[in-house]
Design an enzyme around this catalytic site. Structure first.
Site, PDB file in Angstrom:
ATOM      1  N   HIS A   5      -4.218   5.450   0.080  1.00  0.00           N
ATOM      2  CA  HIS A   5      -3.967   5.796  -0.922  1.00  0.00           C
ATOM      3  C   HIS A   5      -4.858   5.835  -2.050  1.00  0.00           C
ATOM      4  O   HIS A   5      -5.144   6.834  -2.748  1.00  0.00           O
ATOM      5  CB  HIS A   5      -2.757   4.951  -1.861  1.00  0.00           C
ATOM      6  CG  HIS A   5      -1.407   4.841  -1.168  1.00  0.00           C
ATOM      7  ND1 HIS A   5      -1.309   4.709   0.258  1.00  0.00           N
ATOM      8  CD2 HIS A   5      -0.367   5.673  -1.372  1.00  0.00           C
ATOM      9  CE1 HIS A   5       0.037   5.033   0.560  1.00  0.00           C
ATOM     10  NE2 HIS A   5       0.679   5.475  -0.458  1.00  0.00           N
ATOM     11  N   LYS A  38       9.037  -0.570   4.591  1.00  0.00           N
ATOM     12  CA  LYS A  38       9.868  -1.560   4.575  1.00  0.00           C
ATOM     13  C   LYS A  38       9.971  -2.340   3.147  1.00  0.00           C
ATOM     14  O   LYS A  38       9.084  -2.367   2.596  1.00  0.00           O
ATOM     15  CB  LYS A  38       9.876  -2.659   5.690  1.00  0.00           C
ATOM     16  CG  LYS A  38       8.801  -3.576   5.446  1.00  0.00           C
ATOM     17  CD  LYS A  38       8.770  -4.605   6.604  1.00  0.00           C
ATOM     18  CE  LYS A  38       7.649  -5.769   6.488  1.00  0.00           C
ATOM     19  NZ  LYS A  38       7.846  -6.625   5.432  1.00  0.00           N
TER      20      LYS A  38
END
Lengths: 291, 190
Positions: free
Chosen positions: B33, B101
Site C-alpha cells: 500500500h 480478515k
C-alpha cells in the site's frame, strides 16, 4: 540427566505437532460449533476452518501462516540447560518445518530470520519434584495477542467491573482475534502476574472444568455473555464468538484488583512432551492429566 | 465471479452474501500500500493494472530454496492494519474486492473527511435531534486547530456512559442521497 540432543529433537517434534494439528478438545468444540450455527455464513467459516485443519494435518503444513511467538512452559525436573535446547530446537524447527520467522527487534523491526532474539523464545519455568521434565509449547499468533488488555481496577469496583471489562475487551476486538476464540482471564496478583495467569489459563483444555466452583460458574457466565454478542466465527456474525472462557486467580494487594484478558484465536495450538531420566518420551496435544 | 470485476457486478452483491472468486487475485499488505501510493503520488504507474482487481491481504510462509522462494502456506492477515491506507488505495487504483480478515468498518468513519462527518451530524439534526456528535479523534482536533486560534476543550462521551438506546448502523453501507428543497424530508436516491 536428559541429553540436550534429545531435548532439542523433542522441541522440534512438539512444535511440528502444534502448528500442524489441533488438540482434540479444540477440534471437537469447532465441530460442535459448526453443528450449532444456523446462519450460512457462520457455517461456511467454520467449515473452512475445519477443512483447513484437516489439510494441515494430512500434509504436515502449518494451519496458519502466523506460526506465532514461540512460548514455552517447562515444569518438573528442570536440570541441564533446557533454555539452550529450546533455542536450538526453535532454530531448527524454523528451518525444517518451516515456521515463519516472526521475531523482530521491537523498534528497528529487523527480523532475526530464525525466531530468535532477546528474550525469545520465551520460557516459563515451574520446577517441581517430578522425575521428568514437561515441556509445553504454545505458538501464539499475533492477531489474537494484539487484543490483550490489562486493567488495574479499583477494589471497590468488584466482580461486576471484572465481568464488564472482559466483555468490553471481547467486543472491542470484534473479528480481529480470529474468533471463535478462547478467552483467558487473570484476576488478582500484580500487573505482570495477572497477565501471566490469563495466558496460562489458555493452556487448560476446554473440557477441564475449573476446580474452583466459583470460578467455574464465572467461566460459564462469561462464555454465555460473550456468545450473546453475535460477533460470530471470524467476526461475520453467529452464535459462536468463543469456545471457552478460562479464569485463574492469584491473591493480591488489598489496594489492587488487577484483571487481564488474553485472547486465543481458533487455531489454539499447543503440544507437550514429558522427558524421563531413562530417555523415555511421551507426547500429548491435550496436555497431561492434572496431577 | 471472475476478476477483473465490473462496478455493476459488485453493486449487485448483498452484504453477507458468500462470493466465490475466480481469476487473478493480487496479494498486498502494508508495504505494498505504502509503495504503490508513493508511486501514484509521484505520477508513476504500477507494473500491473489494478482496475476491477481483487486485493488479498495475504500473509505467507515462504521457504528460501537456494535463492528462490517456495510458498509453504498462506492465509488472510488482519485487514485493520491497512485501515489508514485502504480508502486512498481503493480510490487511486480502482480495486473492487478485498479478501482479508477481521473487518474494516470502524476505519470507514476514521477515514471519513470532516465534511462527511458534518453531513451525518447535520442530517441527524434536520431529523429533529437536539444535537449529534461523532467522538472527536485526531482528525477532528487537527481540523479545529486549523480553524481557530482560541483554546478549546475536547468533550467525549464518558467511557461508562449509559445510553437510553443503542442502535447500530453500518455506515459503510450508506448510499448517497440528495435532499430536494424546500423540505429536508424530501430525499432522492442519486
Amino acid at each position: 540427566m536428559i541429553s540436550p540432543e534429545l531435548m532439542e529433537q523433542v522441541v522440534v517434534n512438539i512444535l511440528r505437532t502444534a502448528v500442524t494439528s489441533l488438540p482434540s478438545d479444540i477440534l471437537s468444540a469447532l465441530e460442535k460449533a459448526e453443528d450449532l450455527e444456523t446462519s450460512e455464513i457462520a457455517k461456511t467459516q467454520l467449515r473452512a476452518i475445519l477443512l483447513n485443519v484437516k489439510c494441515a494435518e494430512e500434509t504436515s503444513i502449518p494451519m496458519c501462516q502466523d506460526t506465532g511467538t514461540p512460548l514455552f512452559f517447562v515444569s518438573g525436573r528442570c536440570d541441564g540447560d533446557i533454555e539452550k535446547a529450546i533455542r536450538r530446537g526453535v532454530e531448527r524447527a524454523t528451518r525444517e518445518i518451516p515456521l515463519r520467522p516472526n521475531i523482530v527487534h521491537p523498534l528497528t523491526r529487523k527480523n532475526s530470520g530464525n525466531n530468535m532474539g532477546v528474550g525469545m523464545p520465551h520460557v516459563h519455568f515451574s520446577p517441581g519434584p517430578e522425575d521428568f521434565v514437561e515441556i509445553t509449547v504454545m505458538p501464539k499468533g499475533a492477531g489474537s495477542e494484539n487484543m490483550s488488555a490489562l486493567r488495574m481496577l479499583s477494589p471497590s469496583e468488584g466482580l461486576r467491573s471484572v465481568k464488564s471489562f472482559v466483555l468490553d475487551v471481547v467486543v472491542d476486538a470484534g473479528g480481529r482475534p480470529c474468533p471463535p476464540t478462547i478467552v483467558g482471564v487473570g484476576i488478582g496478583g500484580s500487573a505482570d502476574i495477572v497477565m501471566s495467569l490469563a495466558k496460562r489459563a489458555l493452556l487448560r483444555p476446554l473440557d477441564v472444568v475449573n476446580p474452583d466452583s466459583e470460578l467455574g460458574e464465572l467461566e460459564e457466565e462469561l462464555l454465555d455473555a460473550v456468545n450473546q454478542t453475535g460477533i460470530g466465527p471470524m467476526g461475520l456474525g453467529g452464535r459462536t464468538t468463543c469456545l471457552g472462557v478460562k479464569v485463574d486467580l492469584a491473591h493480591c494487594h488489598t489496594a489492587s484488583l488487577p484483571v487481564a484478558v488474553n485472547l486465543q484465536c481458533w487455531a489454539a495450538r499447543r503440544a507437550s512432551a514429558r522427558l524421563f531420566r531413562d530417555g523415555r518420551v511421551t507426547y500429548s496435544k491435550e496436555g497431561f492429566a492434572l496431577d | 465471479m471472475r476478476t477483473p470485476l465490473s462496478e455493476k457486478e459488485v453493486r449487485s452483491l448483498k452484504a453477507g452474501q458468500v462470493v466465490h472468486l475466480d481469476g487473478l487475485v493480487y496479494t498486498g499488505r502494508d508495504e505494498v500500500h505504502v509503495r504503490a501510493l508513493e508511486k501514484h503520488d509521484k505520477g508513476e504507474g504500477l507494473p500491473v493494472d489494478l482496475r476491477g482487481a481483487a486485493l488479498y491481504h495475504c500473509g505467507p510462509i515462504v521457504k528460501d530454496d537456494d535463492g528462490g522462494w517456495t510458498l509453504v502456506a498462506a492465509g488472510p492477515t488482519t485487514s485493520a492494519r491497512m485501515n489508514a491506507l485502504e480508502p486512498r488505495f481503493i480510490e487511486a487504483f480502482g480495486i473492487r474486492a478485498i479478501i482479508g480478515k477481521g473487518g474494516m468498518s470502524q476505519p470507514t468513519i476514521d477515514a471519513m473527511s470532516v465534511d462527511s462527518r458534518e453531513v451525518i451530524c447535520n442530517s441527524v439534526q434536520y431529523l429533529s435531534a437536539e444535537t449529534a456528535i461523532i467522538n472527536p479523534d485526531e482528525k477532528t482536533i487537527e481540523y479545529v486547530k486549523e480553524n481557530t486560534e482560541k483554546d478549546f476543550t475536547v468533550v467525549k462521551s464518558d467511557e461508562d456512559a449509559e445510553f437510553a438506546q443503542v442502535k447500530n448502523y453500518d455506515v459503510s453501507k450508506l448510499e448517497p442521497q440528495i435532499v430536494v428543497p424546500p423540505d429536508v424530508f424530501y430525499v432522492k436516491d442519486v
